[in-house]
Design a protein around this motif. Structure first.
Motif, PDB file in Angstrom:
ATOM      1  N   GLY A  60       0.838  -1.176  -0.010  1.00 42.06           N
ATOM      2  CA  GLY A  60      -0.099  -0.118   0.026  1.00 42.06           C
ATOM      3  C   GLY A  60       0.847   1.294   0.054  1.00 42.06           C
ATOM      4  O   GLY A  60       0.413   2.375  -0.731  1.00 42.06           O
ATOM      5  N   GLN A  61       1.851   1.110   0.774  1.00 44.95           N
ATOM      6  CA  GLN A  61       2.952   2.469   0.707  1.00 44.95           C
ATOM      7  C   GLN A  61       3.504   2.533  -0.351  1.00 44.95           C
ATOM      8  O   GLN A  61       3.744   3.642  -1.028  1.00 44.95           O
ATOM      9  N   ILE A  62       4.018   1.319  -1.115  1.00 43.95           N
ATOM     10  CA  ILE A  62       4.367   1.227  -2.360  1.00 43.95           C
ATOM     11  C   ILE A  62       3.586   2.171  -3.525  1.00 43.95           C
ATOM     12  O   ILE A  62       3.972   2.979  -4.257  1.00 43.95           O
ATOM     13  N   LYS A  63       2.365   1.628  -3.265  1.00 41.87           N
ATOM     14  CA  LYS A  63       1.423   1.982  -4.364  1.00 41.87           C
ATOM     15  C   LYS A  63       1.293   3.555  -4.127  1.00 41.87           C
ATOM     16  O   LYS A  63       1.196   4.322  -5.289  1.00 41.87           O
ATOM     17  N   GLU A  64       1.144   4.347  -2.909  1.00 35.55           N
ATOM     18  CA  GLU A  64       0.928   5.582  -2.728  1.00 35.55           C
ATOM     19  C   GLU A  64       2.080   6.329  -3.109  1.00 35.55           C
ATOM     20  O   GLU A  64       2.004   7.278  -3.868  1.00 35.55           O
ATOM     21  N   GLN A  65       3.407   5.890  -2.969  1.00 32.76           N
ATOM     22  CA  GLN A  65       4.450   6.230  -3.507  1.00 32.76           C
ATOM     23  C   GLN A  65       4.547   6.434  -4.923  1.00 32.76           C
ATOM     24  O   GLN A  65       5.067   7.369  -5.513  1.00 32.76           O
ATOM     25  N   LEU A  66       4.145   5.354  -5.489  1.00 34.28           N
ATOM     26  CA  LEU A  66       4.238   5.370  -7.110  1.00 34.28           C
ATOM     27  C   LEU A  66       3.373   6.354  -7.543  1.00 34.28           C
ATOM     28  O   LEU A  66       3.587   7.049  -8.490  1.00 34.28           O
ATOM     29  N   ALA A  67       2.000   6.416  -7.033  1.00 35.24           N
ATOM     30  CA  ALA A  67       1.190   7.679  -7.427  1.00 35.24           C
ATOM     31  C   ALA A  67       1.814   9.005  -7.216  1.00 35.24           C
ATOM     32  O   ALA A  67       1.512   9.768  -8.142  1.00 35.24           O
ATOM     33  N   ARG A  68       2.399   9.185  -6.197  1.00 33.47           N
ATOM     34  CA  ARG A  68       2.802  10.528  -6.095  1.00 33.47           C
ATOM     35  C   ARG A  68       4.003  10.689  -7.101  1.00 33.47           C
ATOM     36  O   ARG A  68       4.121  11.891  -7.543  1.00 33.47           O
ATOM     37  N   MET A  69       4.950   9.728  -7.210  1.00 35.93           N
ATOM     38  CA  MET A  69       6.031   9.897  -8.157  1.00 35.93           C
ATOM     39  C   MET A  69       5.603  10.276  -9.498  1.00 35.93           C
ATOM     40  O   MET A  69       5.869  10.810 -10.467  1.00 35.93           O
ATOM     41  N   THR A  70       4.272   9.417  -9.741  1.00 36.30           N
ATOM     42  CA  THR A  70       3.764   9.589 -11.245  1.00 36.30           C
ATOM     43  C   THR A  70       3.118  10.929 -11.406  1.00 36.30           C
ATOM     44  O   THR A  70       3.327  11.739 -12.459  1.00 36.30           O
TER      45      THR A  70
END
Length: 119
Positions: A60-70
């Motif tokens: 979940g944290q990695i998905k949030e980080q990916l969304a931010r980075m995107t």
């Protein structure tokens, strides 16, 4: 009817089944071993459940980080595009100014040359 003791070959100590040795020397699996195996499996299951929960949280944290980075990547692409267009326009403006100044210089030199010829 003859009384047949189905559990006659098992030894019990404190109401727990303990291994008996058969005539051929092999040890039989007893209820205590089964309970021990169940406890080991339950412990493994609990550990894996905790690890699974941890991995799900990390995902979940990695998905949030990916969304931010995107989102940041999209903004940076837009910014670099604007910067490129601005730089290109500025270079074109400078090139036009250089061309204009070069024409003015050439006109000035041509006039001086014409005046020197007419004198």
């Amino acid at each position: 009817m003859d009384d047949i003791d189905l559990y006659g070959d098992l030894d019990f100590v404190d109401n727990k089944c303990v291994p008996s040795v058969k005539g051929d020397g092999k040890q039989e699996m007893d209820q205590g071993d089964n309970l021990n195996d169940i406890a080991i499996l339950q412990d493994s299951h609990d550990k894996l459940e905790k690890e699974n929960e941890k991995i799900i949280m990390e995902l979940g944290q990695i998905k949030e980080q990916l969304a931010r980075m995107t989102r940041v990547n999209k903004i940076l692409k837009s910014n670099i595009s604007s910067l490129y267009k601005t730089a290109k326009a500025e270079l074109d403006r400078k090139n036009d100014r250089i061309a204009e100044l070069t024409r003015q210089y050439d006109d000035l030199i041509f006039r001086r040359h014409q005046e020197s010829i007419h004198r």
